[in-house]
Motif scaffolding. Structure first.
Motif, PDB file in Angstrom:
ATOM      1  N   UNK A  25       2.659 -11.916  -0.462  1.00  0.00           N
ATOM      2  CA  UNK A  25       2.284 -10.790  -1.324  1.00  0.00           C
ATOM      3  C   UNK A  25       1.881  -9.520  -0.579  1.00  0.00           C
ATOM      4  N   UNK A  26       1.168  -9.629   0.503  1.00  0.00           N
ATOM      5  CA  UNK A  26       0.612  -8.426   1.142  1.00  0.00           C
ATOM      6  C   UNK A  26       1.669  -7.460   1.686  1.00  0.00           C
ATOM      7  N   UNK A  27       2.669  -7.898   2.437  1.00  0.00           N
ATOM      8  CA  UNK A  27       3.659  -6.914   2.892  1.00  0.00           C
ATOM      9  C   UNK A  27       4.338  -6.177   1.732  1.00  0.00           C
ATOM     10  N   UNK A  28       4.629  -6.889   0.664  1.00  0.00           N
ATOM     11  CA  UNK A  28       5.243  -6.255  -0.490  1.00  0.00           C
ATOM     12  C   UNK A  28       4.327  -5.259  -1.175  1.00  0.00           C
ATOM     13  N   UNK A  29       3.036  -5.537  -1.150  1.00  0.00           N
ATOM     14  CA  UNK A  29       2.078  -4.635  -1.777  1.00  0.00           C
ATOM     15  C   UNK A  29       1.725  -3.444  -0.902  1.00  0.00           C
ATOM     16  N   UNK A  30       1.596  -3.653   0.395  1.00  0.00           N
ATOM     17  CA  UNK A  30       0.998  -2.629   1.247  1.00  0.00           C
ATOM     18  C   UNK A  30       1.863  -2.042   2.345  1.00  0.00           C
ATOM     19  N   UNK A  31       2.839  -2.772   2.843  1.00  0.00           N
ATOM     20  CA  UNK A  31       3.546  -2.300   4.030  1.00  0.00           C
ATOM     21  C   UNK A  31       4.311  -1.003   3.775  1.00  0.00           C
ATOM     22  N   UNK A  32       4.951  -0.879   2.635  1.00  0.00           N
ATOM     23  CA  UNK A  32       5.672   0.357   2.318  1.00  0.00           C
ATOM     24  C   UNK A  32       4.708   1.541   2.247  1.00  0.00           C
ATOM     25  N   UNK A  33       3.596   1.352   1.541  1.00  0.00           N
ATOM     26  CA  UNK A  33       2.580   2.409   1.453  1.00  0.00           C
ATOM     27  C   UNK A  33       2.032   2.755   2.837  1.00  0.00           C
ATOM     28  N   UNK A  35       3.413   2.380   5.775  1.00  0.00           N
ATOM     29  CA  UNK A  35       4.403   3.091   6.592  1.00  0.00           C
ATOM     30  C   UNK A  35       4.582   4.539   6.136  1.00  0.00           C
ATOM     31  N   UNK A  36       4.728   4.752   4.835  1.00  0.00           N
ATOM     32  CA  UNK A  36       5.035   6.097   4.352  1.00  0.00           C
ATOM     33  C   UNK A  36       3.813   6.996   4.282  1.00  0.00           C
ATOM     34  N   UNK A  37       2.735   6.528   3.679  1.00  0.00           N
ATOM     35  CA  UNK A  37       1.583   7.394   3.425  1.00  0.00           C
ATOM     36  C   UNK A  37       0.575   7.444   4.562  1.00  0.00           C
ATOM     37  N   UNK A  38       0.484   6.394   5.340  1.00  0.00           N
ATOM     38  CA  UNK A  38      -0.477   6.379   6.442  1.00  0.00           C
ATOM     39  C   UNK A  38       0.187   6.796   7.757  1.00  0.00           C
ATOM     40  N   UNK A  39       1.381   6.273   8.021  1.00  0.00           N
ATOM     41  CA  UNK A  39       2.028   6.522   9.312  1.00  0.00           C
ATOM     42  C   UNK A  39       3.107   7.607   9.270  1.00  0.00           C
ATOM     43  N   UNK A  40       3.467   8.080   8.091  1.00  0.00           N
ATOM     44  CA  UNK A  40       4.424   9.178   7.983  1.00  0.00           C
ATOM     45  C   UNK A  40       5.882   8.811   8.191  1.00  0.00           C
ATOM     46  N   UNK A  41       6.230   7.542   8.027  1.00  0.00           N
ATOM     47  CA  UNK A  41       7.615   7.101   8.157  1.00  0.00           C
ATOM     48  C   UNK A  41       8.353   7.498   6.871  1.00  0.00           C
ATOM     49  N   UNK A  42       9.598   7.945   6.999  1.00  0.00           N
ATOM     50  CA  UNK A  42      10.362   8.309   5.797  1.00  0.00           C
ATOM     51  C   UNK A  42      10.548   7.076   4.913  1.00  0.00           C
ATOM     52  N   UNK A  43      10.660   7.319   3.615  1.00  0.00           N
ATOM     53  CA  UNK A  43      10.785   6.224   2.659  1.00  0.00           C
ATOM     54  C   UNK A  43      12.048   5.397   2.917  1.00  0.00           C
ATOM     55  N   UNK A  44      13.136   6.051   3.284  1.00  0.00           N
ATOM     56  CA  UNK A  44      14.382   5.323   3.547  1.00  0.00           C
ATOM     57  C   UNK A  44      14.225   4.364   4.721  1.00  0.00           C
ATOM     58  N   UNK A  45      13.630   4.849   5.793  1.00  0.00           N
ATOM     59  CA  UNK A  45      13.419   3.994   6.977  1.00  0.00           C
ATOM     60  C   UNK A  45      12.433   2.873   6.638  1.00  0.00           C
ATOM     61  N   UNK A  46      11.363   3.209   5.932  1.00  0.00           N
ATOM     62  CA  UNK A  46      10.375   2.198   5.549  1.00  0.00           C
ATOM     63  C   UNK A  46      11.016   1.130   4.667  1.00  0.00           C
ATOM     64  N   UNK A 102       0.592   6.662  17.380  1.00  0.00           N
ATOM     65  CA  UNK A 102       0.704   7.481  16.174  1.00  0.00           C
ATOM     66  C   UNK A 102       1.970   8.328  16.212  1.00  0.00           C
ATOM     67  N   UNK A 103       3.101   7.679  15.990  1.00  0.00           N
ATOM     68  CA  UNK A 103       4.398   8.352  15.955  1.00  0.00           C
ATOM     69  C   UNK A 103       5.238   7.638  14.895  1.00  0.00           C
ATOM     70  N   UNK A 104       5.760   8.369  13.893  1.00  0.00           N
ATOM     71  CA  UNK A 104       6.516   7.702  12.830  1.00  0.00           C
ATOM     72  C   UNK A 104       7.683   6.855  13.342  1.00  0.00           C
TER      73      UNK A 104
END
Length: 167
Positions: A25-33, A35-46, A102-104
């Motif tokens: 459950x946790x990666x599905x709930x939090x990993x996308x958020x 990557x995108x909102x905390x680390x600045x990774x683009x949504x497509x890459x995330x 700290x690099x996307x």
């Protein structure tokens, strides 16, 4: 007729699903958020970072299953795969959320590699773990009881992880 499995053994088997519930459950709930909102990774890459380990599971799970079955025939146990997964998954799980730079671009690579390795560790634990009820008892009703304990513990793991992970 086989004797009923003691509750202690059923609980011991079921507890393994608490960790599988957390990892499921946790990666599905939090990993996308994360990557995108905390680390600045683009949504497509995330999105790719999340999908690749899931696709890897499709390939890896039958391989782990066949290897685990061979080990069970040879030694009578599936311990090697269970231990490999149980010992490496928590470390890799934590590493997914512990990006050291700290690099996307680096963050996406780090999270992708650690998630892929964690998914591999998960397969090493989960695949033989789910096969264990057939070896716990020859009695179908006892195997059903073992699976019931597993599902209850899995539900607890998912609920606890789903509730606590965002905080």
């Amino acid at each position: 007729m086989t004797a009923a499995l003691p509750r202690r053994r059923l609980l011991g088997y079921g507890v393994g699903s608490i960790g599988t519930g957390v990892f499921s459950s946790v990666p599905g709930l939090l990993l996308l958020y994360y990557l995108t909102d905390v680390l600045g990774v683009s949504a497509a890459i995330a999105g790719v970072v999340l999908v690749v380990p899931k696709a890897w599971d499709v390939l890896l799970n039958p391989i782990v299953g066949a290897a685990s079955d061979r080990e069970a025939v040879r030694t009578g146990r599936r311990t090697r795969f269970l231990l490999l997964g149980a010992l490496t998954l928590p470390v890799l799980f934590a590493a997914m959320f512990a990006v050291p730079v700290d690099s996307p671009g680096f963050a996406a690579t780090w999270a992708g590699v650690t998630f892929l390795l964690a998914a591999s560790a998960f397969a090493c634990f989960q695949v033989p773990y789910v096969a264990l009820p057939a070896e716990i008892s020859g009695e179908p009703s006892e195997r059903g009881r073992a699976m019931a304990w597993r599902v209850v513990c899995l539900t607890v793991g998912i609920l606890v992880a789903g509730g606590l992970a965002p905080s």
